[in-house]
Design an enzyme around this catalytic site. Structure first.
Site, PDB file in Angstrom:
ATOM      1  CB  SER A 413     -59.033 -34.006 -27.644  1.00 20.36           C
ATOM      2  OG  SER A 413     -59.874 -33.388 -28.572  1.00 20.36           O
ATOM      3  CG  HIS A 434     -56.274 -34.205 -24.084  1.00 21.33           C
ATOM      4  ND1 HIS A 434     -56.650 -35.512 -24.226  1.00 21.33           N
ATOM      5  CD2 HIS A 434     -57.366 -33.465 -24.392  1.00 21.33           C
ATOM      6  CE1 HIS A 434     -57.919 -35.559 -24.606  1.00 21.33           C
ATOM      7  NE2 HIS A 434     -58.357 -34.331 -24.709  1.00 21.33           N
ATOM      8  CD  GLU A 446     -55.004 -38.673 -22.653  1.00 21.16           C
ATOM      9  OE1 GLU A 446     -55.391 -39.844 -22.549  1.00 21.16           O
ATOM     10  OE2 GLU A 446     -55.227 -37.976 -23.666  1.00 21.16           O
ATOM     11  CG  ASN A 484     -60.597 -38.447 -26.121  1.00 25.21           C
ATOM     12  OD1 ASN A 484     -61.347 -38.666 -25.171  1.00 25.21           O
ATOM     13  ND2 ASN A 484     -60.269 -37.232 -26.507  1.00 25.21           N
TER      14      ASN A 484
END
Ligand code: 3H9
Length: 681
Positions: A413, A434, A446, A484
Site C-alpha cells: 500500500s 492494492h 488500485e 492513501n
C-alpha cells in the site's frame, strides 16, 4: 426502418417495434425517435391490432440517457413519448431481456403487458444518480406492489430477477429463454380485442395506505443514517406518498415531476451523475487500447494468511477462481482458513448465500506451506508484511518457482513497486494489486503500473479486477498511490488541529457532518493505532497513545474511551496526552475554529495532494482520484469526490484556503484556478 428501429408486421396483425441502439438502448433522443416513429406507424395502420416493443443487443432499455440530463430536453421528450404510447388504443406488450432499468422499466409499465425471459432483471436505480424515477415509476410501481414494497425497491435501486418480478406482478408472463420475440408476439395475439389493463387505473394496492402518513415517517426514521446527506431518498418517499394520497393519477404525476425537477437541479445529483460516468471511465487507459490481449487467470496464489490476504482470497473465491493460500506456518494457515470459513458461514447464516455456495467456495481453496505450491498459478498476489526487504525476498523466491508468463502482484500500500519488481528477472510481469480492507467487501482496487509493467499485464489486471466485481483505478508508483496518499493529508491535518486544541470529537463531527461515515480519529481508533508503517519522525499523539498502551477500540481505547457497548466517549487520558505533545512541540492553541473551517482545513489539502497526483501523472485523470477516494475511503459520493467537490466550490477558494494554512498549493491547482478552469470538466 429508422437508424435504430425496425418495424415489422407479423401474422395476426402484430406490429413489432424492435430497437437496437448499443450499448444499452438508453432512451436518448435517437432511441426515442425510433420508438416514436414505430408506435405512430402501427397506431395508424388498421392492419395492426397489437404492438410488441422489443430490443436487440444485450438488453432492454437500461434507462434514460444519463448524459442528456445536462442539456435542455429535445422533443420528443420521454414524457411526450410516453403520453403518445399511453394514448394508443391497441394493446402493447413490452418484451424484456437483459435489464429494464429506470425509464426502461417505466416504459414497460406504460405498456399494457410485460413479458420477460427468466434471466432478465428489472429495477428503478435512479436513487444512485441522486434522482427519482421521473417517468411515472413512482406513481405506477406502488399501484402494482404497494407503497412499502415500492419504497424498498426504489430506495435500494437494486434490480430484481424476472422470477421475482413475476411474483410481485411487475411482469405478467415469463418467456422461454431465447424465444422472447415469438412468445411476446404470441401473447400479443391472445390479447387482441380484450380490454387492455393500464397500471394508472389501479387503486387496489395504494388505497390501503391512504391516510397513513406514519408509513413514510417510520421509513425515513428507520433509514435516517443511510439517507444522511442524500437528497433523493426524501423525494422518493414524498413521491410514493403522493401515489397513495392523490387519487387522480395525473395530479400524482405532476407531483412526481416537481420532485424530480428539484433533484435534477441539485448538486447532489450532479455529483452522483458525474460519478456514474467516472466509475466507468477508470477502465480507459489512453496508451493501452481496449483491444489489448489479456492473459486468462484461472488459478491464483495468495501469500500471507492475515486478514488482508484472507479478504483477497475471498474476492477470488467469490468470483469462482481457485486459490492456493500460502502461509509460513501451520498455525497461521489454519487461522487464516478458519477466518475465511467463519466469514462465509456468517454470510450463510444471514441468508446472503446458501450452504452450497459456501461449500463451493471453500472447495476452491488449496492450503499450502510452501511457495513451490504456486508453480502453476496464473497470478500470484503477495500480501506479506509491509516491509520492502520482506517483499523483495518473497518476489525473488517467487521468480524462481512461478511458471514463465505468470503475473506477480504485490498488495503493497506504500512501498516502491519498482524496487520490489527489481528482485525478479521479470519486472514486466510485476504489477500492484492494492486492495482496501476488508478486501472482499471494498470495491476499490488500485492497479499499480510499474515503470516496466507490460501493457498486457496492466490490461489483465484491470479486466481481472472487474471480474471480481471491483472498480480498478490505475496508479503509477509513488508513496501511498492515490487513495492513501491523498487521504493521508486529511489525517495529517487532523493531527495538526488536535494539537492546536480542538478535540477529536469536534473534528470527527465536522467530517461526519460533511458526509463521511466516520471522522479521522474514529477511523484510527477502529483500525488500531499500532498499524505498522506509520514511520513518525517526531513526537505524535498517536505515538504517545501507543506508548500508553492505548491501541484504539481493540485495547484500552485510543483517541476516545469506549464503554461496554463500544460507544465512544471523550477521553481525559487522551486529552492529557494531546496537551502534553502540543506543549512538548510548542504548538499554540488555534482559538475558535468553525465546522466549515475544519472541513476546509482537513479536505483542501486532500484536493491539493490530488492535484499533485495529477501533475505527476500518478493518476490518469481527476475523476479517477474521485473514484479512489469514494470507494477506498467512503468519501461522500453526493459531493462527487475531492476533485469534483473542489470544482464545485471553486479552485480559487481552495488556493486561498491553503495559503491561509501555510500550505503551498500544487502548481497545477494554481494554474487551473488562474485559468478559471476546473479539474473535472
Ligand atoms: C432514468 O431513467 C430517469 C428516468 O426515471 C426519468 C427520466 C425523465 N445512459 O455499465 P456498463 C453506458 S435515469 C447513458 O459499463 P454493464 C455506460 O456509460 C437512468 N449511458 O455496462 C458505458 O459506456 P462506456 C436509470 C449509459 O454491462 C456503457 O453504457 N438507469 C447508460 O456493466 C456500458 O455500461 C440506470 O441508472 C445510461 N442510462 O452494465 C442504469 N447506461 O462503454 C445505468 C449505461 O462508454 N446503467 N451507459 O463506458 C447500468 O446500471 C449499467 O450500465 C447496466 C449495464 C446494468 C445497464
Amino acid at each position: 426502418m429508422s437508424e435504430v428501429g425496425t418495424y415489422t408486421v407479423e401474422d395476426g396483425g402484430i406490429g413489432v417495434v424492435a430497437i437496437d441502439h448499443p450499448p444499452v438502448n438508453a432512451l436518448g433522443i435517437v432511441t426515442r425517435r425510433a420508438i416514436d416513429a414505430g408506435c405512430r406507424k402501427f397506431a395508424d395502420d388498421d392492419a395492426v391490432k397489437a404492438i410488441v416493443l422489443i430490443c436487440g443487443g444485450r438488453t432492454f432499455i437500461a434507462g434514460a440517457d444519463i448524459a442528456e440530463f445536462d442539456h435542455p430536453p429535445i422533443a420528443p421528450t420521454i414524457h411526450q413519448l410516453f403520453d403518445l404510447i399511453e394514448a394508443i388504443d391497441k394493446p402493447i406488450v413490452a418484451a424484456i431481456h437483459g435489464t429494464a432499468l429506470g425509464a426502461g422499466l417505466e416504459l414497460a409499465l406504460i405498456c399494457n403487458y410485460r413479458i420477460a425471459v427468466p434471466s432478465a432483471r428489472v429495477g428503478l436505480p435512479e436513487v444512485s444518480l441522486g434522482l427519482l424515477p421521473g417517468a411515472g415509476g413512482t406513481q405506477r410501481l406502488p399501484r402494482i406492489v404497494g407503497v412499502e414494497r415500492a419504497l424498498e425497491l426504489m430506495i435500494s435501486g437494486a434490480p430484481v430477477p424476472a422470477t421475482k418480478a413475476l411474483e410481485l406482478g411487475i411482469i405478467d408472463v415469463l418467456a422461454e429463454e431465447g424465444g422472447l420475440r415469438e412468445d411476446a408476439v404470441a401473447l400479443a395475439r391472445t390479447v387482441i380485442g380484450k380490454p387492455a389493463p393500464r397500471v394508472r387505473d389501479r387503486q387496489d394496492m395504494v388505497a390501503p395506505a391512504r391516510g397513513h402518513p406514519e408509513i413514510y415517517a417510520d421509513f425515513l426514521q428507520k433509514n435516517a443514517r443511510a439517507f444522511r446527506g442524500f437528497k433523493a431518498p426524501g423525494n422518493i418517499v414524498k413521491a410514493v406518498e403522493a401515489a397513495a394520497e392523490i387519487e387522480d393519477f395525473d395530479a400524482g404525476m405532476a407531483r412526481e415531476a416537481e420532485l424530480f425537477a428539484e433533484l435534477l437541479a441539485s448538486p447532489e445529483s450532479a455529483a452522483q451523475r458525474y460519478y456514474f460516468f467516472a466509475e466507468r471511465e477508470t477502465a480507459k487507459i489512453p496508451d493501452i487500447p481496449r483491444s489489448t490481449p489479456t492473459v486468462a487467470i484461472d488459478t491464483v496464489g495468495v501469500i500471507g494468511g492475515g486478514a488482508m490476504s484472507g479478504g483477497i482470497a475471498m474476492s477470488f473465491l467469490d468470483a469462482g477462481i481457485a486459490v492456493t493460500l500460502v502461509e509460513a506456518s501451520r498455525e497461521a494457515l489454519d487461522r487464516g482458513l478458519a477466518v475465511i470459513r467463519e466469514k462465509y458461514q456468517n454470510s450463510a447464516q444471514k441468508g446472503r448465500m446458501t450452504p452450497a455456495q459456501v461449500d463451493r467456495r471453500l472447495a476452491l481453496i488449496t492450503p499450502a506451506l510452501d511457495l513451490a505450491a504456486l508453480a502453476e498459478a496464473d497470478l500470484i498476489v503477495e500480501a506479506v508484511v509491509e516491509e520492502e526487504s520482506a517483499k523483495k525476498e518473497v518476489f525473488a523466491r517467487l521468480d524462481a518457482v512461478a511458471r514463465p508468463g505468470a503475473i506477480l502482484a504485490s498488495n503493497t500500500s506504500f512501498l516502491d513497486l519498482d524496487a520490489i519488481a527489481s528482485a525478479t528477472g521479470r519486472p514486466d510481469r510485476v504489477v500492484g494489486l492494492h486492495f482496501f480492507p476488508p478486501a472482499n467487501v471494498m470495491r476499490l482496487v488500485e492497479v499499480v503500473r510499474g515503470a516496466r509493467t507490460s501493457a498486457e499485464v496492466v490490461a489483465t489486471a484491470m479486466a481481472l479486477a472487474k471480474k471480481l466485481g471491483k472498480v480498478p483505478v490505475l496508479s503509477r508508483v509513488c508513496a501511498g498511490f492515490i487513495a492513501n496518499r491523498i487521504m493521508g493529508e486529511r489525517g495529517r491535518q487532523a493531527d495538526r488541529l488536535v494539537l492546536q486544541g480542538l478535540t477529536p470529537h469536534e473534528i470527527d463531527r465536522a467530517i461526519q457532518d460533511f458526509g463521511f461515515a466516520m471522522g479521522p480519529f474514529q477511523m484510527m481508533d477502529l483500525v488500531g493505532l499500532d498499524v505498522p508503517g506509520r514511520g513518525d519522525t517526531e513526537r505524535t499523539v498517536a505515538g504517545d497513545l501507543v506508548k500508553a498502551d492505548r491501541l484504539g477500540q481493540k485495547r484500552n481505547g485510543g483517541y476516545y474511551d469506549y464503554d461496554d457497548q463500544g460507544a465512544a466517549m471523550p477521553s481525559p487520558v487522551a486529552a492529557r496526552i494531546i496537551a502534553d505533545v502540543a506543549r512538548a512541540r510548542g504548538i499554540a492553541a488555534a482559538g475558535q475554529v468553525s465546522s466549515e473551517q475544519i472541513v476546509a482545513r482537513l479536505l483542501y489539502p486532500v484536493v491539493n495532494e490530488g492535484a499533485k497526483v495529477l501533475e505527476e501523472h500518478v493518476a490518469i485523470r481527476a475523476s479517477d482520484i474521485d473514484v479512489a477516494a469514494i470507494l477506498g475511503y467512503n468519501w461522500p459520493v453526493f459531493t462527487g469526490g475531492p476533485m469534483f467537490w473542489a470544482d464545485m466550490i471553486g479552485l480559487r477558494k481552495v488556493v486561498d484556503g491553503l495559503a491561509a494554512q501555510d500550505i503551498e498549493p500544487a502548481k497545477l491547482l494554481v494554474d487551473t484556478a488562474a485559468r478559471g478552469a476546473a479539474f473535472t470538466r
